[in-house]
Design a protein around this motif. Structure first.
Motif, PDB file in Angstrom:
ATOM      1  N   LEU A 184     -20.067  13.729  52.845  1.00  0.00           N
ATOM      2  CA  LEU A 184     -19.411  13.358  51.585  1.00  0.00           C
ATOM      3  C   LEU A 184     -17.963  13.859  51.581  1.00  0.00           C
ATOM      4  O   LEU A 184     -17.034  13.105  51.274  1.00  0.00           O
ATOM      5  N   GLN A 185     -17.775  15.125  51.948  1.00  0.00           N
ATOM      6  CA  GLN A 185     -16.426  15.697  51.881  1.00  0.00           C
ATOM      7  C   GLN A 185     -15.535  15.176  52.990  1.00  0.00           C
ATOM      8  O   GLN A 185     -14.318  15.084  52.813  1.00  0.00           O
ATOM      9  N   GLN A 186     -16.136  14.832  54.138  1.00  0.00           N
ATOM     10  CA  GLN A 186     -15.329  14.228  55.201  1.00  0.00           C
ATOM     11  C   GLN A 186     -14.732  12.919  54.716  1.00  0.00           C
ATOM     12  O   GLN A 186     -13.626  12.554  55.104  1.00  0.00           O
ATOM     13  N   LEU A 187     -15.476  12.179  53.869  1.00  0.00           N
ATOM     14  CA  LEU A 187     -14.954  10.940  53.297  1.00  0.00           C
ATOM     15  C   LEU A 187     -13.998  11.240  52.140  1.00  0.00           C
ATOM     16  O   LEU A 187     -12.863  10.778  52.118  1.00  0.00           O
ATOM     17  N   LYS A 188     -14.472  12.030  51.175  1.00  0.00           N
ATOM     18  CA  LYS A 188     -13.733  12.198  49.919  1.00  0.00           C
ATOM     19  C   LYS A 188     -12.382  12.886  50.119  1.00  0.00           C
ATOM     20  O   LYS A 188     -11.380  12.469  49.539  1.00  0.00           O
ATOM     21  N   THR A 189     -12.352  13.953  50.875  1.00  0.00           N
ATOM     22  CA  THR A 189     -11.101  14.698  51.099  1.00  0.00           C
ATOM     23  C   THR A 189     -10.607  14.542  52.527  1.00  0.00           C
ATOM     24  O   THR A 189      -9.410  14.420  52.767  1.00  0.00           O
ATOM     25  N   GLY A 190     -11.549  14.564  53.466  1.00  0.00           N
ATOM     26  CA  GLY A 190     -11.180  14.607  54.878  1.00  0.00           C
ATOM     27  C   GLY A 190     -10.468  13.356  55.366  1.00  0.00           C
ATOM     28  O   GLY A 190      -9.544  13.436  56.172  1.00  0.00           O
ATOM     29  N   ALA A 191     -10.883  12.199  54.881  1.00  0.00           N
ATOM     30  CA  ALA A 191     -10.331  10.947  55.405  1.00  0.00           C
ATOM     31  C   ALA A 191      -8.807  10.883  55.218  1.00  0.00           C
ATOM     32  O   ALA A 191      -8.078  10.497  56.135  1.00  0.00           O
ATOM     33  N   LEU A 192      -8.337  11.295  54.040  1.00  0.00           N
ATOM     34  CA  LEU A 192      -6.898  11.201  53.773  1.00  0.00           C
ATOM     35  C   LEU A 192      -6.115  12.288  54.528  1.00  0.00           C
ATOM     36  O   LEU A 192      -4.985  12.048  54.973  1.00  0.00           O
TER      37      LEU A 192
END
Lengths: 302, 302
Positions: A184-192
């Motif tokens: 979840l966090q890799q997508l929500k924060t990590g991706a950007l």
């Protein structure tokens, strides 16, 4: 002055400089029109100018500087990433989402203006990001422009930030386990955050299959960043943060802190930062700002 | 079969074909993931698939077909424009904006799902549009990709659709005069219609300064489209429209109908359509679908 102080001073200067540069870029990109679109642009300026740590623009600029790219182009590309970040904050703060009143020490956009203007200001900043990236000041090479757009669009959309936010909103998030929270966090924060580093590499014409070390660095600091955020939410100071804290605890949400304990989370964040810096070892001193930034990410108090 | 019937049949087929093509494209672009992002993607599919006249994709495809471009690339670029249109409908329908319950004969996204999912589904479709345009299936030439992105980002942002929406929301809109309403609608509706035509020209590598006739056509039909919309809002059938009507009248808003009268507005729309077709005269029969579409835009009953 000892070793630590020197490094702290270098990062402090880099953070101060990027703050001014990004503020100046938004100021130039967002002149207030002399018609009834003025409140929209005022709302965009309220959210975009004069706040935030500017971690994403600095990641992009520090990466591309390390790789020999001119600062001016990198600052503008970093401003595009920040426009995406700011739009996501405006929408996340809406009453129907996190319902927050304060952000970066100021009233949120829907509080300072109204909800409709907040939705629209987010949308307009979202479009602005892609407009910026296809400007010749970022790159005169359409290949670079198109790659930057693709990278940022994917980080922003359903396979990136928006997808992570959807997972966060899902009703059963209270039962997520550590691998799911990590995803979840890799997508929500990590991706950007990863896109910020990768866009620095794109500006420097690093081919796709040679970006591995840089992306590994970005993934590690992305996770460390979120763990630090969970720790701040758990034990931080609301005045310093400039926003409401302890919301995750109140909502009974699973976070890295609930799943690993505060001490375990702190140790994990530190280990990730050292691992992140290790990925940049062969850049030597040139990776200095990126390593300092990684350490700052877990040690910051806001 | 007389002349009118032949033309009607050609347009009917073009509209039916583009509807299937765009539905298929969205279906392929939006597979439902096997994790808690599923509701987000379901919401995007709810809004994007199986509804709408697909005027914008048809404008793009008809323009590029007239100019000799392969249909497959044009359909995908048209799907990107439609993704922007759909995201704007989702956000415009939100309770804090127009607060609409029905759209394209179905519940709006915030009614079928919830407000937070509606905000996020709009955002994710916004990002998807730019992701699509940098795919090699649209063009293998990054120059074309970057030009498409620039054109669409500008049409979507504060100098286009979002700016027009802001003017529409401004408190003093009840006092707008005809030039101001014209400007508002050129931004709110016209910018994306013009971008659709211009993106067809970009795919066909028509240089910027040779797009004048095409853009003049698009501006005329954009205005005619909005006049027809105001007429439909004033005297149309809610069942056929698939949404609530007569909201402008209720809110005391100035429209082309209040400013010109119904008869004046109808005459103006027809004059604009003939003028639009005139701009394409030198394309002869190749401009057939674009001229049919112009006439359909003012004669449609939904």
């Amino acid at each position: 002055m000892d070793f630590e102080d020197t490094h702290g001073a270098r990062l402090k200067m880099a953070l101060a400089t990027i703050r001014t540069d990004v503020d100046d870029a938004f100021d130039a990109l967002l002149p207030v029109p002399g018609d009834t679109r003025a409140p929209l642009v005022e709302a965009m300026r309220h959210a975009a100018i004069g706040g935030g740590k500017r971690v994403r623009p600095l990641l992009l600029v520090a990466t591309s500087t390390m790789l020999g790219v001119s600062r001016e182009a990198a600052v503008l590309a970093g401003t595009a990433v920040e426009a995406i970040h700011v739009y996501s904050l405006i929408h996340d703060d809406l009453p129907c989402m996190d319902d927050d009143d304060m952000r970066r020490g100021k009233p949120t956009v829907h509080k300072a203006f109204d909800e409709a203007t907040a939705v629209l200001a987010g949308d307009a900043l979202h479009a602005l990001a892609f407009d910026i990236l296809t400007d010749s000041s970022v790159s005169s090479d359409p290949f670079i422009q198109a790659e930057l757009v693709r990278c940022l669009a994917q980080a922003s959309g359903m396979s990136g930030m928006a997808g992570g936010q959807a997972m966060d909103m899902a009703a059963d998030s209270a039962t997520y386990d550590l691998p799911t929270i990590t995803r979840l966090q890799q997508l929500k924060t990590g991706a950007l955050l990863t896109a910020s580093v990768e866009m620095g590499a794109i500006l420097a014409r690093v081919p796709h299959d040679a970006r591995g070390h840089l992306i590994a660095y970005a993934r590690d600091i992305g996770l460390a960043f979120q763990i630090a955020d969970d720790l701040l939410d758990h034990e931080g100071d609301e005045d310093k943060a400039g926003k409401a804290l302890r919301k995750d605890d109140e909502q009974g949400k699973q976070t890295f802190v609930t799943l690993m304990g505060a001490e375990g989370a702190r140790a994990q964040a530190k280990a990730l930062v050292e691992q992140a810096c290790g990925h940049l070892a062969h850049y030597g001193e040139d990776a200095g700002v990126l390593c300092d930034l990684a350490r700052y990410i877990v040690e910051r108090d806001r």
